[in-house]
Write an enzyme that holds these catalytic residues in place. Structure first.
Site, short mmCIF file in Angstrom:
data_model
loop_
_atom_site.label_atom_id
_atom_site.label_comp_id
_atom_site.label_asym_id
_atom_site.label_seq_id
_atom_site.Cartn_x
_atom_site.Cartn_y
_atom_site.Cartn_z
N ASP A 128 -61.19 -66.68 12.37
CA ASP A 128 -62.08 -66.07 13.35
C ASP A 128 -63.30 -67.01 13.46
O ASP A 128 -64.13 -67.06 12.55
CB ASP A 128 -62.47 -64.67 12.86
CG ASP A 128 -63.41 -63.95 13.83
OD1 ASP A 128 -64.11 -64.64 14.60
OD2 ASP A 128 -63.46 -62.71 13.80
N LYS A 163 -71.31 -64.17 20.42
CA LYS A 163 -72.35 -64.71 19.51
C LYS A 163 -72.89 -66.04 20.03
O LYS A 163 -74.09 -66.22 20.17
CB LYS A 163 -71.77 -64.90 18.10
CG LYS A 163 -71.00 -63.71 17.56
CD LYS A 163 -71.85 -62.48 17.40
CE LYS A 163 -71.02 -61.29 16.97
NZ LYS A 163 -71.78 -60.07 16.81
N TYR A 173 -67.02 -59.17 7.24
CA TYR A 173 -67.60 -58.39 8.35
C TYR A 173 -67.10 -56.94 8.28
O TYR A 173 -65.89 -56.70 8.33
CB TYR A 173 -67.17 -59.08 9.64
CG TYR A 173 -67.28 -58.30 10.92
CD1 TYR A 173 -68.48 -57.69 11.31
CD2 TYR A 173 -66.19 -58.19 11.79
CE1 TYR A 173 -68.56 -56.99 12.51
CE2 TYR A 173 -66.27 -57.49 12.99
CZ TYR A 173 -67.46 -56.89 13.33
OH TYR A 173 -67.54 -56.20 14.51
N ILE A 203 -65.73 -67.06 15.74
CA ILE A 203 -66.68 -66.48 16.70
C ILE A 203 -68.09 -67.07 16.55
O ILE A 203 -68.86 -67.08 17.50
CB ILE A 203 -66.69 -64.93 16.54
CG1 ILE A 203 -67.55 -64.25 17.61
CG2 ILE A 203 -67.14 -64.49 15.18
CD1 ILE A 203 -67.40 -62.73 17.64
#
Ligand SMILES: Cc1ncc(COP(=O)(O)O)c(C=O)c1O
Length: 485
Positions: free
Chosen positions: A230, A272, A145, A232
């Protein structure tokens, strides 16, 4: 000496990356169905707008929650004054339940181990401040990312050292790649403090396998490092193989290993899975109480507002809503992803096989003029300015191979996605036609859908078959579909 700080004037924020400059171009000329039908379609933004109606329906049915009321009575004053950085206990409990539900209730989360933060951005940075000193390094598998260059490095002074993953094995994390990254960091005199992975991966749109998770845990155990996972996108997994959290592997294989358990930290957010990036709700989950205590103190700099916590505690403690939302979200994401994959296929473009996320990792290597990042940028500029689609080039995600792009699918309507695919297909046809013409081949027989002149052997085999295939498809489609121009 300037008047401003080095931090204020240095450019390590990463804003110059093509990831962010694509957004700027989009802002100058945003697509709108009626007001600006020739504008740029935003496909570089990992937003989830597919289930707003489900959330809005819940809000309609539960008016007290959004109007600061409990049992019909106003609690405005209570919320206006609340400023405890430990967060509302009811919200942390509801968030812990939501996180477990997403993992099929195979793991449970203790609300006392949750630290609330203003999004995953803040959660990741907070963990950097808790786990490393300026100048220390974290290893990250590529592609990653683009925002991590800002979130992990900018204010903390931490360095990122890439773990190079390659398309040859589907961008899997291998022991050799981990060891190589570790060695590279040492060669740079950087002290490695941990590994950070995104599971499911942004930008790959795939879940990390159990085998890779075991490898990561063995690696951090052997080198005495931290693992930040992570997660998410954990609620966006819509296809097999399902999602396995690092916490699940810890419970299975390291149940009584308190030391390793303390070295694994989860980052989460509602940006998200619930599609609420504007609400700024994120979390650090850690089994290390010192990390929890330090992160809680640091969270003063990025708290989640009390009315947001109040509203979401009501929403997420509603079991029926939770289940319905998670199921519906996954169903709609799967449909959307399929639409994008099929649309790209019609343009002769393939994707990395994904099962999660709000984007596809798209292979446009065959459309590059040469196998270089310069050629990737050239293609990206054409896609932004000529095709008018903002996609993210692989280079901005630190991919080691030119020609990959991240394309988002959940931040627009179906007709807009359709239009984007038509534009892309027209572009591929035009550019392959141009390539052929520039190589001295004169004319196309559009009726019989064949190339009248023998293809020059200057074209490589791959490019040749793509050109033919796309051309054939495009002529078929021209009969049935309106074109953009
Ligand atoms: C992997 C990853 N981590 C963190 C973030 C930041 O999320 P938030 O909006 O919760 O700060 C994003 C946003 O795109 C992301 O993709």
């Amino acid at each position: 000496m300037g008047l401003l700080s080095r931090k204020a004037t240095c450019n390590s924020h990463g804003q110059d990356s093509s990831y962010f400059s694509g957004w700027e171009e989009y802002e100058k000329n945003p697509y709108h169905e009626i007001q600006n039908p020739k504008g740029i379609i935003q496909m570089g933004l990992a937003e989830n707008q597919l289930c707003f109606d489900v959330v809005e329906k819940w809000l309609e049915e539960n008016p007290d929650a959004a109007s600061f009321k409990r049992d019909g009575k106003s609690i405005f004053r209570e919320l206006a004054l609340f400023q405890d950085y430990n967060g509302l206990p009811a919200f942390k409990k509801a968030l812990a339940e939501f996180m477990s539900e997403i993992r099929g209730n195979k793991v449970t989360f203790d609300p006392n181990h949750i630290v609330l933060t203003a999004g995953a951005t803040s959660a990741n940075e907070t963990l950097m401040f808790c786990l490393a000193e300026p100048g220390d390094a974290f290893l990250l598998p590529t592609p990653y990312y683009p925002g991590f260059d800002r979130d992990l490095k900018w204010r903390t002074g931490i360095e990122i050292v890439p773990i190079h993953c390659s398309s040859s094995n589907g961008f899997k994390i291998t022991k050799a790649a981990l060891l190589e990254a570790y060695q590279n960091a040492q060669n740079l005199n950087l002290k490695v403090k941990g590994v950070l992975v995104t599971n499911p991966s942004n930008p790959l749109g795939t879940t990390i396998s159990t085998q890779e998770l075991n490898l990561l845990l063995q690696f951090i155990a052997s080198k005495n490092l931290h693992l930040i996972s992570d997660e998410i996108y954990s609620g966006t997994v819509f296809k097999k193989p399902g999602f396995v959290s690092a916490m699940e592997i810890l419970d299975q294989n390291y149940k009584h290993d308190h030391q390793i358990r303390k070295q694994v930290h989860i980052v989460y957010s509602l940006s998200k899975d619930l599609g609420l990036p504007g609400f700024r709700v994120g979390a650090v989950y850690s089994n290390d109480e010192v990390v929890v205590a330090a992160a809680t103190k640091m969270s003063s700099f990025g708290l989640v507002s009390s009315q947001t916590q109040y509203l979401l505690s009501a929403m997420l403690s509603d079991k029926k809503f939770r289940r319905k939302y998670i199921r519906e979200n996954q169903k709609r994401l799967e449909k959307r992803q399929r639409m994008l994959v099929n649309g790209l296929e019609k343009a002769g473009i393939k994707c990395h096989k994904g099962n999660a996320g709000l984007f596809c990792w798209v292979d446009m290597r065959h459309l590059l003029g040469s196998n270089t990042f310069g050629a990737e940028m050239e293609l990206w500029r054409k896609i932004v300015f000529e095709v008018r689609l903002n996609v993210s080039p692989g280079q901005s995600c630190h991919c080691s191979e030119p020609g990959w792009f991240r394309v988002c699918f959940a931040n627009m309507s179906e007709p807009t996605l359709d239009l984007a695919m038509q534009r892309l297909k027209a572009f591929v046809v035009d550019s392959t036609t141009t390539t052929v013409t520039s190589l001295g081949i004169r004319s196309w027989n559009t009726n019989s859908i064949t190339v009248t002149t023998t293809l020059s052997n200057q074209l490589d085999t791959k490019r040749k078959s793509v050109a033919k295939w796309v051309f054939r498809l495009s002529v078929q489609d021209r009969v049935s579909e309106p074109r953009d121009r």
